[in-house]
Scaffold this active site. Structure first.
Site, PDB file in Angstrom:
ATOM      1  N   LYS A 143      90.832  28.274  26.507  1.00 57.36           N
ATOM      2  CA  LYS A 143      91.472  27.772  27.733  1.00 57.36           C
ATOM      3  C   LYS A 143      91.034  28.663  28.880  1.00 57.36           C
ATOM      4  CE  LYS A 143      95.672  25.474  26.173  1.00 57.36           C
ATOM      5  NZ  LYS A 143      97.148  25.451  26.272  1.00 57.36           N
ATOM      6  N   GLU A 185     104.061  38.060  22.997  1.00 62.53           N
ATOM      7  CA  GLU A 185     103.226  37.032  22.333  1.00 62.53           C
ATOM      8  C   GLU A 185     103.075  37.359  20.841  1.00 62.53           C
ATOM      9  OE1 GLU A 185     102.171  34.338  24.006  1.00 62.53           O
ATOM     10  OE2 GLU A 185     102.251  34.979  26.112  1.00 62.53           O
ATOM     11  N   LYS A 227      96.367  32.801  15.893  1.00 62.98           N
ATOM     12  CA  LYS A 227      95.915  31.955  16.988  1.00 62.98           C
ATOM     13  C   LYS A 227      94.668  31.162  16.591  1.00 62.98           C
ATOM     14  CE  LYS A 227      95.289  31.023  21.663  1.00 62.98           C
ATOM     15  NZ  LYS A 227      95.513  31.342  23.038  1.00 62.98           N
ATOM     16  N   ARG A 241      98.758  22.460  18.334  1.00 67.74           N
ATOM     17  CA  ARG A 241      98.538  23.680  19.149  1.00 67.74           C
ATOM     18  C   ARG A 241      99.735  23.962  20.048  1.00 67.74           C
ATOM     19  NH1 ARG A 241      93.012  25.661  22.336  1.00 67.74           N
ATOM     20  NH2 ARG A 241      93.979  27.420  23.371  1.00 67.74           N
ATOM     21  N   HIS A 248     107.620  29.388  26.076  1.00 62.59           N
ATOM     22  CA  HIS A 248     106.901  29.231  27.334  1.00 62.59           C
ATOM     23  C   HIS A 248     107.480  28.159  28.257  1.00 62.59           C
ATOM     24  CE1 HIS A 248     104.074  31.916  25.461  1.00 62.59           C
ATOM     25  NE2 HIS A 248     103.298  31.914  26.520  1.00 62.59           N
ATOM     26  N   HIS A 252     107.934  29.790  31.555  1.00 68.51           N
ATOM     27  CA  HIS A 252     107.192  29.437  32.769  1.00 68.51           C
ATOM     28  C   HIS A 252     108.149  29.146  33.924  1.00 68.51           C
ATOM     29  CE1 HIS A 252     103.345  28.181  30.441  1.00 68.51           C
ATOM     30  NE2 HIS A 252     103.239  29.396  30.899  1.00 68.51           N
ATOM     31  N   HIS A 264     104.781  37.897  32.757  1.00 66.61           N
ATOM     32  CA  HIS A 264     104.687  36.793  31.804  1.00 66.61           C
ATOM     33  C   HIS A 264     105.375  37.107  30.462  1.00 66.61           C
ATOM     34  CE1 HIS A 264     103.072  33.243  29.867  1.00 66.61           C
ATOM     35  NE2 HIS A 264     102.585  34.003  28.901  1.00 66.61           N
TER      36      HIS A 264
HETATM   37 ZN    ZN Z   1     101.811  33.348  27.103  1.00 66.17          ZN
END
Ligand code: ZN
Ligand code: ADP
Length: 360
Positions: A143, A185, A227, A241, A248, A252, A264
């Site tokens: 990404k 994470e 991942k 995925r 998140h 977010h 984050h």
């Molecule tokens: Zn993240």
């Protein structure tokens, strides 16, 4: 040295972990006969990591590269910077066979990947992450992108790197807050898919809090395995995925409402606390799961409560405008046990508000 492969057919690539000496030959092999542009930021340069890489390349007889140093920070993750990178690529005479190399955290990695995806309609790039967050998350999976004033990551492309390599020594200069961002994470991987990994983290919070490099090498490789497995199963996020979005959706929203003052990783930790609260309310998992997750986050000095004075209605509104919820209704990843999650579409808004109030 540890190596694993992200299995994507003819776009498969290696992730190599160790130190520069372990992977410099492989890197030079990939760059042989091609020009390259190394893109980094001022902090990574000031910490000496660019010089180390440049010297290692030269010592291996690879000199056909130039370096570009960007100002650090999310505020530079813009289309203007992508243009700046592309112009530097032209000046460095990069052609269709050339390669861009990102040496930094997620911001430079995403920008470089995106610039590489569109420069001359696409050239190859390599990720050399220098933050824990980039090593365990953003450098793997393809990404890439930049922000618009209207929102984060609103433009971008899927573009897989040719190689990901980490020198664990570079993490020694990383500020503590950046470590903790990455740790959120890491906890996420345990929660969504690997209860043994979760237990490993639970049993080693002291090592995690003292930033023991040997132990970090171990957790980075395990996180990358998680991942890589998810990405290989669903490269373009058509389905499974999406489990990587655990924490998140609320994360977010609170990040955005703080005007990105909230880092984050901390936002994701709060998002995981809210998601597990909702899962308990929906009878998807027991209170024990919530207690275990939140205890681990707390031991890692990550928050499990919303910032003071948070507006629950505004959070739900922000969640609805998230690009991942474009089809209307809110989709969330919710735990059913430690190491297992479920994607839930059309989350009940009132129950979500109750869950959010529960973590106020
Ligand atoms: Zn993240
Ligand atoms: P992330 O990787 O968390 O997405 P960034 O790319 O913005 O975030 O990196 C976070 C901050 O850490 C930036 O200010 C960056 O310049 C700095 N940084 C990145 N790697 C290192 C390092 N190894 N040592 C010191 N600072 C670093």
């Amino acid at each position: 040295m540890n190596t694993l492969t992200v299995d994507l057919g003819d776009r498969s690539y290696p992730i190599v972990l160790g130190n520069t000496a372990d992977w410099i030959e492989l890197l030079c092999e990939k760059l042989s006969g091609r020009t390259a542009l190394i893109i980094t930021d001022e902090n990574v340069d000031a910490a000496g990591h660019l010089e180390k890489l440049e010297k290692a390349l030269a010592a291996n007889n690879y000199t056909d590269f130039q370096s570009l140093i960007l100002p650090p920070g999310e505020e530079h993750k813009s289309l203007a910077t992508v243009e700046f990178i592309a112009k530097a690529a032209v000046a460095a005479k990069l052609d269709r066979k050339s390669c861009m190399i990102a040496l930094s955290g997620g911001v430079v990695g995403d920008l470089t990947g995106f610039a590489a995806a569109i420069y001359m309609r696409g050239i190859e790039f390599i990720q050399l992450p220098t933050t824990l967050l980039a090593a365990v998350d953003s450098s793997v999976g393809g990404k890439t992108g930049a922000d618009l004033p209207e929102g984060k990551n609103l433009i971008g492309a899927f573009h897989q790197p040719q190689m990901v390599a980490l020198d664990t020594d570079t993490l020694s200069t990383l500020p503590e807050t950046e470590y903790r961002n990455g740790l959120a994470e890491v906890v996420k991987y345990g929660m969504i898919m690997d209860k043994d990994f979760f237990a490993l983290l639970q049993n080693n919070t002291e090592k995690l809090n003292s930033f023991d490099p040997g132990f970090y090498a171990k957790i980075i490789i395990r996180s990358c395995e998680c991942k890589a497995g998810v990405v290989a199963g669903d490269e373009r996020e058509q389905g499974s995925r999406a489990i990587l979005n655990y924490g998140h959706t609320v994360g977010h929203a609170v990040e955005k409402l703080s005007n990105f003052a909230l880092p984050h990783g901390r936002a994701v930790a709060i998002g995981m606390a809210a998601a597990v609260r909702l899962a308990v309310l929906m009878d998807l998992c027991s209170k024990d799961v919530e207690a275990l997750q939140n205890q681990l986050l707390t031991e890692l000095k990550l928050p499990t409560r919303l910032p003071e004075n948070s507006d629950v209605d505004a959070i739900v509104q922000a969640m609805k405008s998230d690009k991942k919820n474009s089809s209307g209704g809110i989709t969330m990843v919710l735990p059913t046990a430690v190491g297992e999650v479920k994607i839930v579409k059309g989350v009940d808004e009132e129950l979500l508000k109750t869950a959010l109030k529960g973590v106020l």
